[in-house]
Design a protein around this motif. Structure first.
Motif, PDB file in Angstrom:
ATOM      1  N   LEU A   1      45.682  86.103  70.478  1.00 49.25           N
ATOM      2  CA  LEU A   1      46.836  85.208  70.423  1.00 49.25           C
ATOM      3  C   LEU A   1      46.508  83.899  69.709  1.00 49.25           C
ATOM      4  O   LEU A   1      47.360  83.339  69.022  1.00 49.25           O
ATOM      5  CB  LEU A   1      47.362  84.933  71.831  1.00 49.25           C
ATOM      6  CG  LEU A   1      47.998  86.134  72.529  1.00 49.25           C
ATOM      7  CD1 LEU A   1      48.264  85.816  73.984  1.00 49.25           C
ATOM      8  CD2 LEU A   1      49.266  86.575  71.825  1.00 49.25           C
ATOM      9  N   LEU A   2      45.304  83.417  69.847  1.00 48.59           N
ATOM     10  CA  LEU A   2      44.917  82.186  69.171  1.00 48.59           C
ATOM     11  C   LEU A   2      44.693  82.391  67.681  1.00 48.59           C
ATOM     12  O   LEU A   2      44.645  81.437  66.916  1.00 48.59           O
ATOM     13  CB  LEU A   2      43.676  81.579  69.834  1.00 48.59           C
ATOM     14  CG  LEU A   2      43.924  81.035  71.240  1.00 48.59           C
ATOM     15  CD1 LEU A   2      42.613  80.634  71.896  1.00 48.59           C
ATOM     16  CD2 LEU A   2      44.895  79.872  71.208  1.00 48.59           C
ATOM     17  N   ASP A   3      44.578  83.637  67.265  1.00 46.74           N
ATOM     18  CA  ASP A   3      44.415  83.966  65.848  1.00 46.74           C
ATOM     19  C   ASP A   3      45.724  83.767  65.077  1.00 46.74           C
ATOM     20  O   ASP A   3      45.726  83.658  63.863  1.00 46.74           O
ATOM     21  CB  ASP A   3      43.921  85.418  65.716  1.00 46.74           C
ATOM     22  CG  ASP A   3      43.669  85.821  64.294  1.00 46.74           C
ATOM     23  OD1 ASP A   3      43.166  84.979  63.521  1.00 46.74           O
ATOM     24  OD2 ASP A   3      43.967  86.972  63.939  1.00 46.74           O
ATOM     25  N   ASN A   4      46.826  83.707  65.774  1.00 48.29           N
ATOM     26  CA  ASN A   4      48.149  83.492  65.192  1.00 48.29           C
ATOM     27  C   ASN A   4      48.613  84.600  64.255  1.00 48.29           C
ATOM     28  O   ASN A   4      49.534  84.410  63.480  1.00 48.29           O
ATOM     29  CB  ASN A   4      48.229  82.147  64.461  1.00 48.29           C
ATOM     30  CG  ASN A   4      48.160  80.983  65.405  1.00 48.29           C
ATOM     31  OD1 ASN A   4      48.653  81.049  66.513  1.00 48.29           O
ATOM     32  ND2 ASN A   4      47.536  79.910  64.968  1.00 48.29           N
ATOM     33  N   SER A   5      47.992  85.747  64.297  1.00 43.30           N
ATOM     34  CA  SER A   5      48.450  86.847  63.445  1.00 43.30           C
ATOM     35  C   SER A   5      49.117  87.942  64.276  1.00 43.30           C
ATOM     36  O   SER A   5      49.291  89.053  63.806  1.00 43.30           O
ATOM     37  CB  SER A   5      47.284  87.415  62.644  1.00 43.30           C
ATOM     38  OG  SER A   5      46.325  87.983  63.506  1.00 43.30           O
ATOM     39  N   CYS A   6      49.496  87.616  65.485  1.00 44.09           N
ATOM     40  CA  CYS A   6      50.127  88.597  66.369  1.00 44.09           C
ATOM     41  C   CYS A   6      51.576  88.825  65.962  1.00 44.09           C
ATOM     42  O   CYS A   6      52.287  87.883  65.620  1.00 44.09           O
ATOM     43  CB  CYS A   6      50.118  88.105  67.805  1.00 44.09           C
ATOM     44  SG  CYS A   6      48.510  88.126  68.551  1.00 44.09           S
ATOM     45  N   SER A   7      51.970  90.049  66.056  1.00 40.01           N
ATOM     46  CA  SER A   7      53.371  90.393  65.804  1.00 40.01           C
ATOM     47  C   SER A   7      54.181  90.097  67.063  1.00 40.01           C
ATOM     48  O   SER A   7      53.637  89.878  68.143  1.00 40.01           O
ATOM     49  CB  SER A   7      53.482  91.870  65.442  1.00 40.01           C
ATOM     50  OG  SER A   7      53.169  92.663  66.574  1.00 40.01           O
TER      51      SER A   7
END
Length: 88
Positions: free
Chosen positions: A24-30
């Motif tokens: 979630l902290l990667d910000n690439s979640c759909s």
């Protein structure tokens, strides 16, 4: 050492919480992945608790110096290249 079912479940929850924290902290979640996280966190009170602990650790880690060898120094008590080990 005997491992109880509770310890195994707790380890699994801890690993899942770490996974979600990093993901979630990667910000690439759909949007679908964020929905899956919401379902996971609501499925068991331990999920929310462990995830909150992961976020706290993540926040604290941002205050550590970003120097090579910092982790080794924190874990061993001596700088890289220093002879000997710290006695405890």
């Amino acid at each position: 050492m005997n491992t109880t079912r509770t310890e195994v479940v707790d380890d699994a929850v801890l690993e899942q919480a770490a996974h979600w924290c990093m993901w979630l902290l990667d910000n690439s979640c759909s949007a679908d992945e964020r929905l899956e996280f919401q379902q996971w966190v609501q499925a068991d009170p331990r999920h929310a608790f462990e995830y909150a602990k992961m976020l706290e650790i993540w926040d604290l880690s941002e205050h550590l110096p970003a120097e090579p060898g910092t982790a080794k120094t924190l874990l061993t008590g001596h700088l890289p290249g220093q002879a000997g080990a710290r006695r405890i």
